[in-house]
Write a protein that holds these residues in place. Structure first.
Motif, mmCIF file in Angstrom:
data_model
loop_
_atom_site.group_PDB
_atom_site.id
_atom_site.type_symbol
_atom_site.label_atom_id
_atom_site.label_comp_id
_atom_site.label_asym_id
_atom_site.label_seq_id
_atom_site.Cartn_x
_atom_site.Cartn_y
_atom_site.Cartn_z
ATOM 1 N N ALA A 338 9.587 -14.526 0.082
ATOM 2 C CA ALA A 338 7.852 -14.033 0.010
ATOM 3 C C ALA A 338 7.704 -12.595 -0.693
ATOM 4 C CB ALA A 338 7.400 -14.198 1.264
ATOM 5 N N ALA A 339 8.856 -11.722 -0.398
ATOM 6 C CA ALA A 339 8.679 -10.221 -1.018
ATOM 7 C C ALA A 339 8.999 -10.467 -2.492
ATOM 8 C CB ALA A 339 9.571 -9.555 -0.345
ATOM 9 N N GLN A 340 9.975 -11.195 -2.933
ATOM 10 C CA GLN A 340 10.288 -11.144 -4.301
ATOM 11 C C GLN A 340 9.177 -11.817 -5.184
ATOM 12 O OE1 GLN A 340 12.725 -9.871 -6.062
ATOM 13 N NE2 GLN A 340 13.229 -8.746 -4.235
ATOM 14 N N GLY A 349 0.524 -0.375 -10.444
ATOM 15 C CA GLY A 349 1.119 1.126 -10.527
ATOM 16 C C GLY A 349 1.536 1.580 -9.111
ATOM 17 N N LEU A 350 1.094 1.521 -8.063
ATOM 18 C CA LEU A 350 1.197 2.124 -6.831
ATOM 19 C C LEU A 350 2.838 1.665 -6.548
ATOM 20 C CD1 LEU A 350 -1.826 1.639 -4.947
ATOM 21 C CD2 LEU A 350 -1.132 3.576 -5.830
ATOM 22 N N THR A 351 3.224 0.549 -6.906
ATOM 23 C CA THR A 351 4.519 0.025 -6.293
ATOM 24 C C THR A 351 5.774 0.275 -7.133
ATOM 25 O OG1 THR A 351 4.118 -2.018 -7.089
ATOM 26 C CG2 THR A 351 3.374 -1.503 -4.968
ATOM 27 N N GLN A 352 5.717 1.322 -8.165
ATOM 28 C CA GLN A 352 6.818 1.356 -9.026
ATOM 29 C C GLN A 352 8.080 2.154 -8.496
ATOM 30 O OE1 GLN A 352 5.192 3.578 -12.144
ATOM 31 N NE2 GLN A 352 3.978 2.160 -13.124
ATOM 32 N N GLU A 353 7.662 2.700 -7.494
ATOM 33 C CA GLU A 353 9.105 3.231 -6.992
ATOM 34 C C GLU A 353 9.549 2.687 -5.684
ATOM 35 O OE1 GLU A 353 8.052 7.186 -5.482
ATOM 36 O OE2 GLU A 353 7.511 7.905 -7.407
ATOM 37 N N GLY A 354 8.786 1.919 -5.001
ATOM 38 C CA GLY A 354 9.431 1.376 -3.691
ATOM 39 C C GLY A 354 9.046 0.050 -3.718
ATOM 40 N N GLY A 355 8.450 -0.642 -4.341
ATOM 41 C CA GLY A 355 8.026 -1.950 -4.277
ATOM 42 C C GLY A 355 6.637 -2.221 -3.614
ATOM 43 N N LEU A 356 6.403 -3.446 -3.636
ATOM 44 C CA LEU A 356 4.986 -4.034 -2.954
ATOM 45 C C LEU A 356 5.143 -4.156 -1.578
ATOM 46 C CD1 LEU A 356 1.912 -4.660 -3.331
ATOM 47 C CD2 LEU A 356 2.747 -6.906 -3.858
#
Length: 399
Positions: A338-340, A349-356
């Motif tokens: 589900a995460a993928q 743009g908020l999730t570029q470093e650690g993922g959504l």
């Protein structure tokens, strides 16, 4: 104990359909909660990371020209909410001209006071006496970089000569830290500029006319303060305004909005988890209890074969623990899928470093431990029912 463990697991393997049903019930509740928790972590930590990476978010500036002394700054430094403070000279004298050493291009800029431990300079600890830090815009317009030299120029109509201060560029700060055309310099440099405008003699700089500099008593018109952390920003701003009777400006509203979002998301997740937990507990309690009721004859036969009541009561607990482990494996597997899927469906743009969707190893371990305890506790009613089984009564009823 080994005998009871073996009997419990073999019985569970024989009734694998019931095992999968209970594991599916557990996964059906746990996977959505894991996804919600992961999204909360991803979005909130990304927003929080944007704030914490920019030290300017923690800055508090006094507004207008108000009289402050060095003692006021020292008082503030003793406050636990304060990470850094420096006085500011009068805003009338904040403007200077800069040019590259030996060059002709001149740009006006706002001079900002700095000092030891200034968060804006990180990773630098402080500026040297002959150093300045430039905003990205100013450095670009002057065509200078780190290590090159510039000249600060100030002039007044009633002074026979202009004040020229050669300085080295120690850092070029990004736009989100130091905006517009700004130059960060030590407080001593700004004091010198103010003394020039106040018509004091500065013989070291070729200005011999004016009052003796030794007679000057430094007097400041404002403060530049940094809070120790995001949570301290609002209380510190209120404390400064109350203590000194001044107006201040800071990014308090933005910080409080993000912190409030985190609290609201945590509360919503807690409420959702509580409601889901009640439903899951009811399903598991009745499910395990029904299993014991269905297997009363088998448990009675085991008692006749020599198993003690305590050993009989362990069987539903062991099976509940095994069910929890299978359910956790299924839940975390489905959560990973589900995460993928969420990462591919939503582009932020908020999730570029650690993922959504973020779930740390420590958080996953804590959730798994809580689920094991929760499921095992749900089987206590079934274990109590097993302890009360009387083989004679059960066999007589069966006959």
């Amino acid at each position: 104990m080994r005998l009871v463990l073996g009997l419990s697991l073999r019985d569970l393997a024989r009734d694998w359909v019931h095992l999968l049903c209970n594991a599916a019930v557990l996964a059906g509740i746990l996977v959505p909660l894991l996804v919600l928790f992961g999204v909360r972590n991803g979005v909130y930590e990304a927003l929080l990371g944007q704030l914490t990476r920019n030290p300017a978010v923690l800055q508090i500036d006094t507004r207008g020209n108000t009289r402050f002394s060095a003692a006021d700054a020292e008082e503030l430094r003793a406050w636990p909410e304060v990470a850094f403070v420096t006085p500011k000279t009068r805003s009338l004298f904040d403007y200077v001209n800069l040019r590259p050493a030996g060059g002709r291009a001149v740009r006006d800029a706002v001079a900002v006071p700095s000092g030891s431990g200034d968060p804006m300079l990180a990773p630098l600890r402080e500026l040297g006496a002959e150093d300045v830090a430039l905003s990205a815009m100013l450095a670009q317009q002057l065509g200078v970089g780190v290590g090159e030299r510039v000249e600060l120029i100030t002039q007044a109509t009633d002074r026979p000569r202009q004040l020229l201060l050669p300085r080295r560029v120690a850092a070029v700060l990004p736009e989100d830290r130091l905006s517009g055309r700004s130059v960060l310099a030590g407080l001593a440099t700004l004091d010198l500029i103010e003394a020039f405008y106040d018509e004091y003699a500065l013989p070291e700089h070729g200005i011999t006319q004016g009052r003796p500099l030794a007679q000057r008593v430094p007097d400041y018109a404002g403060l530049r303060v940094y809070a120790a952390d995001l949570g301290s920003l609002a209380p510190l701003q209120n404390r400064i305004e109350t203590r000194f009777g001044v107006d201040t400006e800071a990014q308090t509203a933005r910080v409080m909005q993000v912190l409030g979002l985190g609290r609201n998301l945590a509360l919503a997740l807690a409420l959702t988890a509580a409601v889901a937990g009640i439903g899951l507990a009811a399903a598991l309690v009745f499910g395990f209890w029904a299993e014991v009721a269905r297997k009363r004859r088998m448990l009675a036969n085991l008692a006749l074969l020599g198993l003690r009541p305590g050993q009989i009561g362990l069987i539903p607990l062991i099976q509940a623990l095994a069910t929890a482990l299978v359910g956790l494996g299924l839940s975390f597997g489905l959560f990973a899928v589900a995460a993928q899927v969420a990462e591919h469906l939503f582009d932020s743009g908020l999730t570029q470093e650690g993922g959504l969707v973020r779930l740390s190893l420590a958080q996953g371990a804590a959730i798994a431990a809580a689920v094991v305890v929760f499921v095992t506790a749900s089987a206590l009613a079934a274990a109590r029912s097993a302890l009360r089984i009387d083989p004679a009564v059960v066999l007589r009823e069966s006959a």
